[in-house]
Design an enzyme around this catalytic site. Structure first.
Site, PDB file in Angstrom:
ATOM      1  N   ARG A  36       0.813  -1.220   0.000  1.00  7.75           N
ATOM      2  CA  ARG A  36       0.000   0.000   0.000  1.00  7.75           C
ATOM      3  C   ARG A  36       0.850   1.275   0.000  1.00  7.75           C
ATOM      4  O   ARG A  36       0.453   2.293   0.549  1.00  7.75           O
ATOM      5  CB  ARG A  36      -0.967   0.023   1.193  1.00  7.75           C
ATOM      6  CG  ARG A  36      -1.978  -1.115   1.181  1.00  7.75           C
ATOM      7  CD  ARG A  36      -2.951  -0.948   0.023  1.00  7.75           C
ATOM      8  NE  ARG A  36      -4.011  -1.925   0.076  1.00  7.75           N
ATOM      9  CZ  ARG A  36      -5.210  -1.690   0.619  1.00  7.75           C
ATOM     10  NH1 ARG A  36      -5.478  -0.522   1.117  1.00  7.75           N
ATOM     11  NH2 ARG A  36      -6.118  -2.628   0.633  1.00  7.75           N
ATOM     12  N   ARG A  40      -3.180   6.381  -0.049  1.00  8.69           N
ATOM     13  CA  ARG A  40      -3.691   7.528   0.700  1.00  8.69           C
ATOM     14  C   ARG A  40      -2.717   8.225   1.629  1.00  8.69           C
ATOM     15  O   ARG A  40      -3.023   9.291   2.124  1.00  8.69           O
ATOM     16  CB  ARG A  40      -4.937   7.104   1.480  1.00  8.69           C
ATOM     17  CG  ARG A  40      -6.095   6.794   0.552  1.00  8.69           C
ATOM     18  CD  ARG A  40      -7.176   6.063   1.270  1.00  8.69           C
ATOM     19  NE  ARG A  40      -6.615   4.852   1.837  1.00  8.69           N
ATOM     20  CZ  ARG A  40      -7.242   4.081   2.700  1.00  8.69           C
ATOM     21  NH1 ARG A  40      -8.433   4.408   3.106  1.00  8.69           N
ATOM     22  NH2 ARG A  40      -6.659   3.003   3.169  1.00  8.69           N
ATOM     23  N   ARG A  49      -6.371  11.734  -7.435  1.00  9.76           N
ATOM     24  CA  ARG A  49      -7.561  10.871  -7.406  1.00  9.76           C
ATOM     25  C   ARG A  49      -8.868  11.668  -7.316  1.00  9.76           C
ATOM     26  O   ARG A  49      -9.944  11.089  -7.462  1.00  9.76           O
ATOM     27  CB  ARG A  49      -7.462   9.899  -6.226  1.00  9.76           C
ATOM     28  CG  ARG A  49      -6.702   8.602  -6.499  1.00  9.76           C
ATOM     29  CD  ARG A  49      -7.502   7.639  -7.383  1.00  9.76           C
ATOM     30  NE  ARG A  49      -8.908   7.634  -7.050  1.00  9.76           N
ATOM     31  CZ  ARG A  49      -9.444   7.021  -5.996  1.00  9.76           C
ATOM     32  NH1 ARG A  49      -8.692   6.304  -5.211  1.00  9.76           N
ATOM     33  NH2 ARG A  49     -10.729   7.088  -5.750  1.00  9.76           N
ATOM     34  N   ASP A  85      -6.423  -3.110  -7.531  1.00 12.58           N
ATOM     35  CA  ASP A  85      -7.064  -3.639  -6.338  1.00 12.58           C
ATOM     36  C   ASP A  85      -7.423  -5.089  -6.581  1.00 12.58           C
ATOM     37  O   ASP A  85      -7.588  -5.504  -7.731  1.00 12.58           O
ATOM     38  CB  ASP A  85      -8.321  -2.847  -5.962  1.00 12.58           C
ATOM     39  CG  ASP A  85      -8.769  -3.176  -4.540  1.00 12.58           C
ATOM     40  OD1 ASP A  85      -8.250  -2.562  -3.588  1.00 12.58           O
ATOM     41  OD2 ASP A  85      -9.608  -4.084  -4.369  1.00 12.58           O
ATOM     42  N   TYR A 160     -15.044 -11.625   0.332  1.00 12.70           N
ATOM     43  CA  TYR A 160     -15.765 -10.410  -0.080  1.00 12.70           C
ATOM     44  C   TYR A 160     -17.040 -10.753  -0.832  1.00 12.70           C
ATOM     45  O   TYR A 160     -18.095 -10.146  -0.614  1.00 12.70           O
ATOM     46  CB  TYR A 160     -14.869  -9.509  -0.938  1.00 12.70           C
ATOM     47  CG  TYR A 160     -13.870  -8.728  -0.119  1.00 12.70           C
ATOM     48  CD1 TYR A 160     -14.290  -7.718   0.744  1.00 12.70           C
ATOM     49  CD2 TYR A 160     -12.509  -8.997  -0.187  1.00 12.70           C
ATOM     50  CE1 TYR A 160     -13.382  -7.014   1.516  1.00 12.70           C
ATOM     51  CE2 TYR A 160     -11.592  -8.290   0.576  1.00 12.70           C
ATOM     52  CZ  TYR A 160     -12.030  -7.300   1.427  1.00 12.70           C
ATOM     53  OH  TYR A 160     -11.134  -6.606   2.197  1.00 12.70           O
TER      54      TYR A 160
HETATM   55  O1  CP3 Z   1       0.263   0.467  -3.091  1.00 12.58           O
HETATM   56  C1  CP3 Z   1      -0.228  -0.652  -3.261  1.00 12.58           C
HETATM   57  O2  CP3 Z   1      -0.063  -1.600  -2.456  1.00 12.58           O
HETATM   58  C2  CP3 Z   1      -0.978  -0.920  -4.550  1.00 12.58           C
HETATM   59  C3  CP3 Z   1      -2.342  -0.779  -4.489  1.00 12.58           C
HETATM   60  C4  CP3 Z   1      -3.266  -1.736  -3.760  1.00 12.58           C
HETATM   61  C5  CP3 Z   1      -4.576  -1.315  -3.434  1.00 12.58           C
HETATM   62  N1  CP3 Z   1      -5.255  -2.383  -2.971  1.00 12.58           N
HETATM   63  C6  CP3 Z   1      -5.073   0.041  -3.650  1.00 12.58           C
HETATM   64  C7  CP3 Z   1      -6.210   0.526  -2.831  1.00 12.58           C
HETATM   65  C8  CP3 Z   1      -3.151  -3.074  -3.404  1.00 12.58           C
HETATM   66  C9  CP3 Z   1      -1.955  -4.006  -3.498  1.00 12.58           C
HETATM   67  C10 CP3 Z   1      -4.431  -3.474  -2.902  1.00 12.58           C
HETATM   68  C11 CP3 Z   1      -4.739  -4.840  -2.497  1.00 12.58           C
HETATM   69  C12 CP3 Z   1      -5.922  -5.078  -1.665  1.00 12.58           C
HETATM   70  N2  CP3 Z   1      -7.172  -4.540  -1.774  1.00 12.58           N
HETATM   71  C13 CP3 Z   1      -5.965  -6.019  -0.629  1.00 12.58           C
HETATM   72  C14 CP3 Z   1      -4.809  -6.890  -0.226  1.00 12.58           C
HETATM   73  C15 CP3 Z   1      -3.846  -6.133   0.607  1.00 12.58           C
HETATM   74  C16 CP3 Z   1      -4.326  -5.839   2.011  1.00 12.58           C
HETATM   75  O3  CP3 Z   1      -4.414  -4.661   2.334  1.00 12.58           O
HETATM   76  O4  CP3 Z   1      -4.581  -6.800   2.752  1.00 12.58           O
HETATM   77  C17 CP3 Z   1      -7.250  -6.010  -0.066  1.00 12.58           C
HETATM   78  C18 CP3 Z   1      -7.750  -6.834   1.085  1.00 12.58           C
HETATM   79  C19 CP3 Z   1      -8.010  -5.064  -0.817  1.00 12.58           C
HETATM   80  C20 CP3 Z   1      -9.440  -4.706  -0.637  1.00 12.58           C
HETATM   81  C21 CP3 Z   1      -9.535  -3.265  -0.300  1.00 12.58           C
HETATM   82  N3  CP3 Z   1      -9.522  -2.253  -1.238  1.00 12.58           N
HETATM   83  C22 CP3 Z   1      -9.573  -2.652   0.977  1.00 12.58           C
HETATM   84  C23 CP3 Z   1      -9.620  -3.408   2.293  1.00 12.58           C
HETATM   85  C24 CP3 Z   1      -9.551  -1.268   0.781  1.00 12.58           C
HETATM   86  C25 CP3 Z   1      -9.459  -0.172   1.830  1.00 12.58           C
HETATM   87  C26 CP3 Z   1     -10.751   0.477   2.184  1.00 12.58           C
HETATM   88  C27 CP3 Z   1     -10.490   1.864   2.734  1.00 12.58           C
HETATM   89  O5  CP3 Z   1     -10.691   2.822   1.983  1.00 12.58           O
HETATM   90  O6  CP3 Z   1     -10.038   1.960   3.871  1.00 12.58           O
HETATM   91  C28 CP3 Z   1      -9.543  -1.040  -0.594  1.00 12.58           C
HETATM   92  C29 CP3 Z   1      -9.499   0.258  -1.276  1.00 12.58           C
HETATM   93  C30 CP3 Z   1      -8.165   0.646  -1.778  1.00 12.58           C
HETATM   94  N4  CP3 Z   1      -7.341  -0.168  -2.485  1.00 12.58           N
HETATM   95  C31 CP3 Z   1      -7.582   1.922  -1.666  1.00 12.58           C
HETATM   96  C32 CP3 Z   1      -6.352   1.862  -2.334  1.00 12.58           C
HETATM   97  C33 CP3 Z   1      -5.358   2.967  -2.541  1.00 12.58           C
HETATM   98  C34 CP3 Z   1      -8.215   3.123  -0.975  1.00 12.58           C
HETATM   99  C35 CP3 Z   1      -9.281   3.702  -1.845  1.00 12.58           C
HETATM  100  C36 CP3 Z   1      -9.026   5.119  -2.254  1.00 12.58           C
HETATM  101  O7  CP3 Z   1      -7.884   5.614  -2.169  1.00 12.58           O
HETATM  102  O8  CP3 Z   1     -10.010   5.731  -2.710  1.00 12.58           O
END
Ligand code: CP3
Length: 356
Positions: A36, A40, A49, A85, A160
């Site tokens: 991540r 953010r 974004r 994602d 999910y």
């Molecule tokens: O920088 C990186 O690692 C690359 C981007 C990345 C994202 N999601 C971007 C993202 C990666 C590798 C993921 C994987 C992902 N997504 C996982 C596996 C990794 C982990 O954290 O365990 C999981 C479980 C998800 C599902 C998911 N998507 C979650 C739990 C969330 C967070 C919800 C929140 O907003 O708190 C997301 C959204 C997400 N994925 C964001 C980003 C940058 C935030 C959304 C935004 O910025 O608008």
């Protein structure tokens, strides 16, 4: 695209510290990247974004390229992780899923019955063509920095889909697993196909390593993991073996599952912060003394990026030292960067690790 063109599309990064460490060699400096890292915690990410939904961003190649590059420019980390994602391939295949800010993936029609599973679409490579295009833009821009592609593992995706969104206890998921194993295995088989196709698209376009995220696998007992999850993750990783790139397998709270997760076929085992790296290595070696000593990735507690520098430095040095028990160590967090992390601290941690 044939395999021959896929291989020639990949850059020769044989000296990149991340790839050297992943193969158990001696890197020029300890490699580090952060799960991540693109997201953010960065003001430039929040700015770019504005006005674009998460999943739309993930299907816009120049935006994916720019967001993926942001932490490379800022922190000098040893790998880029593709901005995407785990639910991107589900949405691309036509499954109704949104990413709700501050919540995570939300599924319009949760998958609960044998008919729901039978109705799941397959993913075709052309449905994720924008992701492949983003990979091609990135490999042209990254120079000598490797690009890591990724997918969600079948179990985490299933959670999910079945729960309809993030879940604390995964109760419907576990209920289906035990009450209706045939439907369960059909669902995980379909999700394994989707994950493998998503990874194949990224590999054909030139990613240098892949990570399979089974983020919520730590919710399972080892017995259930082995019976209901391992065969499907193993198939995903096995189908990518011919690409010849390092495959990382990671989950949270998986101290009891690490040997089983390694059996899934990973070249690198991701470790969360709950178990010291040297203990993780000890467990992996004890489980299979004839296998090569493992390569591990991890495992700084993401919350510690908000601690006093002296405390943080102590932890980074401890983890670096414990990582010496492994055949190779890729420094990372034990889970993703938290949104409130000060990005200047991340840069300082990278400098410290590179100096060790
Ligand atoms: O920088 C990186 O690692 C690359 C981007 C990345 C994202 N999601 C971007 C993202 C990666 C590798 C993921 C994987 C992902 N997504 C996982 C596996 C990794 C982990 O954290 O365990 C999981 C479980 C998800 C599902 C998911 N998507 C979650 C739990 C969330 C967070 C919800 C929140 O907003 O708190 C997301 C959204 C997400 N994925 C964001 C980003 C940058 C935030 C959304 C935004 O910025 O608008």
């Amino acid at each position: 695209m044939t395999n021959a063109t896929a291989v020639s599309a990949r850059r020769d990064l044989s000296q990149a510290p991340l790839l050297v460490a992943a193969r158990g060699g001696a890197p020029a400096h300890p490699p580090v990247w952060f799960m991540r890292q693109a997201g953010r915690s960065l003001p430039e990410y929040r700015e770019i974004r504005k006005g674009t939904a998460m999943l739309e961003s993930c299907m816009t190649p120049d935006l994916v390229c720019e967001i993926t590059m942001q932490p490379i420019r800022r922190h000098g980390v040893d790998a880029a992780i593709l901005f995407s994602d785990i639910v991107v391939p589900l949405a691309a295949a036509g499954i109704g899923v949104e990413i709700v800010a501050g919540v995570g993936p939300v599924v319009a029609d949760p998958v609960r019955t044998v008919a729901d599973v039978a109705a799941l679409p397959e993913l075709s490579l052309d449905q994720v063509a924008p992701v492949a295009e983003a990979v091609r833009l990135l490999t042209a821009e990254l120079g000598q920095t490797p690009l890591i592609g990724f997918a969600g593992a079948p179990f985490t995706l299933a959670s999910y889909l079945i729960e309809g969104g993030p879940s604390r206890n995964h109760e419907r998921t576990k209920a289906m697993m035990h009450s209706d194993p045939r439907t369960w295995h059909a669902l995980l088989g379909a999700l394994a196909d989707i994950a493998a196709t998503f990874l194949r698209a990224q590999l054909d376009a030139g990613v240098d390593a892949v990570q399979l995220f089974d983020s919520w696998a730590g919710a399972l007992s080892e017995r259930d993991y082995r019976e209901f999850v391992l065969p499907h993750s193993k198939r995903v990783l096995g189908e990518l073996a011919d690409a010849g790139v390092p495959r990382v397998h990671f989950g949270v709270g998986t101290g009891e599952l690490l040997p089983a997760m390694r059996e899934a076929g990973a070249d690198v085992v991701g470790v969360d912060w709950r178990i010291p790296l040297d203990e993780a290595v000890r467990r992996l070696v004890a489980a299979d003394p004839t296998a090569p000593v493992p390569v591990v990735q991890g495992n700084l507690d993401p919350a510690l990026l908000t601690a006093e520098w002296s405390a943080l430095e102590r932890e980074v040095r401890r983890i670096h030292a414990e990582g010496k028990a492994a055949r190779g160590h890729i420094f990372n967090l034990g889970h993703g960067v938290l949104p409130d992390t000060d990005p200047t601290v991340i840069t300082r941690v990278v400098e410290l690790i590179h100096s060790l």
